[in-house]
Design a protein around this motif. Structure first.
Motif, short mmCIF file in Angstrom:
data_model
loop_
_atom_site.label_atom_id
_atom_site.label_comp_id
_atom_site.label_asym_id
_atom_site.label_seq_id
_atom_site.Cartn_x
_atom_site.Cartn_y
_atom_site.Cartn_z
N GLU A 59 43.62 39.51 50.53
CA GLU A 59 42.96 38.35 51.15
C GLU A 59 42.61 38.61 52.60
O GLU A 59 41.50 38.30 53.05
CB GLU A 59 43.88 37.13 51.05
CG GLU A 59 43.28 35.85 51.62
CD GLU A 59 44.18 34.65 51.42
OE1 GLU A 59 44.14 33.75 52.28
OE2 GLU A 59 44.92 34.61 50.42
N ALA A 60 43.55 39.19 53.36
CA ALA A 60 43.32 39.43 54.78
C ALA A 60 42.15 40.37 55.02
O ALA A 60 41.39 40.20 55.98
CB ALA A 60 44.59 40.00 55.42
N ASP A 61 41.98 41.36 54.14
CA ASP A 61 40.92 42.34 54.32
C ASP A 61 39.65 42.00 53.54
O ASP A 61 38.70 42.79 53.54
CB ASP A 61 41.43 43.73 53.92
CG ASP A 61 42.51 44.24 54.86
OD1 ASP A 61 42.62 43.71 55.99
OD2 ASP A 61 43.26 45.16 54.47
N GLY A 62 39.66 40.87 52.86
CA GLY A 62 38.46 40.43 52.13
C GLY A 62 38.00 41.43 51.08
O GLY A 62 36.81 41.70 50.96
N LEU A 63 38.95 41.95 50.29
CA LEU A 63 38.63 43.05 49.38
C LEU A 63 38.06 42.62 48.04
O LEU A 63 37.57 43.46 47.28
CB LEU A 63 39.89 43.91 49.15
CG LEU A 63 40.46 44.60 50.39
CD1 LEU A 63 41.68 45.41 50.02
CD2 LEU A 63 39.40 45.48 51.06
N THR A 64 38.15 41.34 47.71
CA THR A 64 37.61 40.88 46.43
C THR A 64 36.95 39.53 46.60
O THR A 64 37.28 38.76 47.51
CB THR A 64 38.72 40.80 45.36
OG1 THR A 64 38.15 40.43 44.10
CG2 THR A 64 39.79 39.78 45.73
N ASN A 65 35.98 39.25 45.71
CA ASN A 65 35.21 38.01 45.83
C ASN A 65 35.91 36.82 45.19
O ASN A 65 35.45 35.69 45.32
CB ASN A 65 33.83 38.19 45.19
CG ASN A 65 33.92 38.40 43.69
OD1 ASN A 65 34.79 39.13 43.21
ND2 ASN A 65 33.02 37.78 42.94
N ARG A 66 37.01 37.06 44.46
CA ARG A 66 37.79 35.99 43.86
C ARG A 66 39.26 36.23 44.20
O ARG A 66 39.71 37.37 44.26
CB ARG A 66 37.61 35.94 42.34
CG ARG A 66 36.21 35.55 41.89
CD ARG A 66 35.93 34.07 42.18
NE ARG A 66 34.66 33.64 41.62
CZ ARG A 66 33.49 33.71 42.23
NH1 ARG A 66 33.43 34.24 43.46
NH2 ARG A 66 32.39 33.28 41.64
N PRO A 67 40.03 35.18 44.41
CA PRO A 67 41.41 35.36 44.86
C PRO A 67 42.34 35.83 43.75
O PRO A 67 42.14 35.54 42.58
CB PRO A 67 41.80 33.96 45.32
CG PRO A 67 40.96 33.04 44.47
CD PRO A 67 39.64 33.75 44.32
N LEU A 68 43.38 36.54 44.16
CA LEU A 68 44.51 36.84 43.28
C LEU A 68 45.43 35.63 43.30
O LEU A 68 45.76 35.13 44.38
CB LEU A 68 45.27 38.07 43.77
CG LEU A 68 44.54 39.41 43.78
CD1 LEU A 68 45.38 40.46 44.51
CD2 LEU A 68 44.24 39.88 42.37
N GLU A 266 34.79 48.57 32.80
CA GLU A 266 34.19 48.19 34.08
C GLU A 266 35.18 47.40 34.93
O GLU A 266 35.31 47.62 36.14
CB GLU A 266 32.92 47.37 33.85
CG GLU A 266 31.78 48.14 33.19
CD GLU A 266 31.96 48.28 31.67
OE1 GLU A 266 31.23 49.08 31.06
OE2 GLU A 266 32.83 47.57 31.09
N ALA A 267 35.89 46.45 34.29
CA ALA A 267 36.88 45.67 35.03
C ALA A 267 38.04 46.55 35.48
O ALA A 267 38.51 46.44 36.62
CB ALA A 267 37.38 44.52 34.17
N ALA A 268 38.49 47.43 34.60
CA ALA A 268 39.59 48.33 34.96
C ALA A 268 39.21 49.20 36.15
O ALA A 268 40.01 49.40 37.08
CB ALA A 268 39.98 49.19 33.77
N ALA A 269 37.99 49.72 36.14
CA ALA A 269 37.53 50.55 37.26
C ALA A 269 37.47 49.75 38.54
O ALA A 269 37.81 50.24 39.62
CB ALA A 269 36.16 51.14 36.92
N TYR A 270 37.03 48.49 38.44
CA TYR A 270 36.96 47.61 39.62
C TYR A 270 38.35 47.45 40.23
O TYR A 270 38.54 47.58 41.45
CB TYR A 270 36.39 46.26 39.23
CG TYR A 270 36.41 45.23 40.34
CD1 TYR A 270 35.35 45.12 41.23
CD2 TYR A 270 37.51 44.39 40.52
CE1 TYR A 270 35.37 44.19 42.27
CE2 TYR A 270 37.54 43.46 41.54
CZ TYR A 270 36.47 43.37 42.41
OH TYR A 270 36.50 42.46 43.43
N TYR A 271 39.34 47.16 39.39
CA TYR A 271 40.69 46.92 39.89
C TYR A 271 41.33 48.20 40.42
O TYR A 271 42.08 48.17 41.41
CB TYR A 271 41.57 46.29 38.81
CG TYR A 271 41.14 44.89 38.45
CD1 TYR A 271 41.04 43.89 39.42
CD2 TYR A 271 40.81 44.55 37.13
CE1 TYR A 271 40.64 42.61 39.09
CE2 TYR A 271 40.41 43.27 36.79
CZ TYR A 271 40.32 42.30 37.78
OH TYR A 271 39.91 41.03 37.45
#
Length: 322
Positions: A59-68, A266-271
């Protein structure tokens, strides 16, 4: 049997974190909704602390467009979490932070119908050693004094843990067998709760991970007696290892992120790319050092080979305590 860093090193082979070569596959795929970040344990323990640290770093580094969205699902020694991932209807948005109950719970609870080898490897974030702790008020300052006290109490010495077949009970049972000890074992809901019980002197000793006992140790309440690591730990240079006591045994808790069965490539590669950035970042590298964890990167093939090896290793370990 040993779950040691040597196993990790053999499988990792010194490779770089595996997320990066898959980055191209992730292009164009983005999460479409909040990401279920299941924690395979209760609140306050090592897995919970790590999951929430990772969530805050992302969250602090803005690494994803949706929250964990971290959610504790530790019921049944992690069975709740395993079934949640196995049965999810949204594999591409469902992740889990694991510990060694990833192996032990499916072995001990075969009726769950969970095959962990169907899960999706994402990232091994590191491994966590175990330490034998007592309260300062016990007056015990060495492992030899601990052994003498347990034998003197002849079955009335009380240790706490997270349940039979869990990581700490494997370590405690090894101690019992190796040194002919009789003691009482009381289960609690997670490593954080176990540490609090020792702090309140409701139990007499634990084998918590350093991160779980760190606050009490820094406050001067806990005394570390023995490390179940391959070598002495930098943060505890005066604490001997069990190997120094003549027993070739070490045990580490994995801190990994896995995806649900059926997750798309594709999702696995993203994560893998996402958590690869976390792993390589200054925040996580500092965390590894401060919490006395060891970095152990693996790619997908190495992770699957590791899972297979650990299933057999834990079958052997559990057979000795059941």
């Amino acid at each position: 049997m040993t779950l040691s860093r040597r196993i990790f090193l053999t499988l990792a082979g010194g490779s770089a974190l595996a997320a990066l070569p898959f980055a191209a596959l992730a292009e164009g795929w983005q999460p479409k909704r909040p990401i279920d970040f299941t924690i395979m344990a209760g609140s306050g323990g090592g897995a919970d602390q790590i999951a929430r640290f990772i969530q805050s770093a992302v969250e602090a580094d803005g690494l994803t467009n949706r929250p964990l969205i971290p959610t504790n699902r530790g019921g049944g020694s992690g069975a709740e979490a395993l079934l949640h991932l196995k049965d999810t209807g949204d594999a591409d948005h469902t992740l889990m932070v694991t510990l060694n109950s990833f192996y032990t719970t499916p072995i001990r609870q075969a009726d769950l119908g969970v095959d962990i080898e169907t899960f999706t490897p994402i990232t091994m974030m590191g491994v966590d050693p175990f330490i034998l702790w007592v309260h300062k008020e016990s007056g015990i300052t060495t492992f030899e004094e601990y052994i003498a006290k347990v034998k003197e109490m002849d079955g009335e010495y009380v240790m706490g843990g997270t349940g039979t077949g869990q990581e700490d009970s494997i370590v405690i049972t090894y101690l019992q067998n190796a040194f002919d000890l009789k003691l009482k074992y009381i289960p609690f809901d997670g490593g954080g709760a176990v540490a609090k019980e020792l702090a309140g002197q409701q139990i007499m000793a634990t084998v918590n991970n350093p991160s779980e006992a760190k606050g009490f140790y820094e406050a001067g309440d806990f005394v570390p007696l023995l490390a179940f690591s391959d070598e002495r730990m930098a943060a505890f240079p005066d604490v001997p290892t069990l190997k120094e006591k003549g027993h070739d045994f070490s045990y580490f808790n994995q801190r990994a992120i896995v995806g649900a069965p059926g997750m798309s490539p594709e999702a696995a590669a993203y994560y893998r790319e996402l958590f690869g950035k976390v792993y390589d970042g200054e925040k996580w590298q500092t965390y590894l050092t401060s919490e006395s964890m060891s970095p152990m990167p693996m790619d997908e093939a190495q992770t699957r080979a590791y899972w297979t090896a650990q299933i057999q290793s834990h079958r052997d370990l559990l057979a000795k305590i059941q």
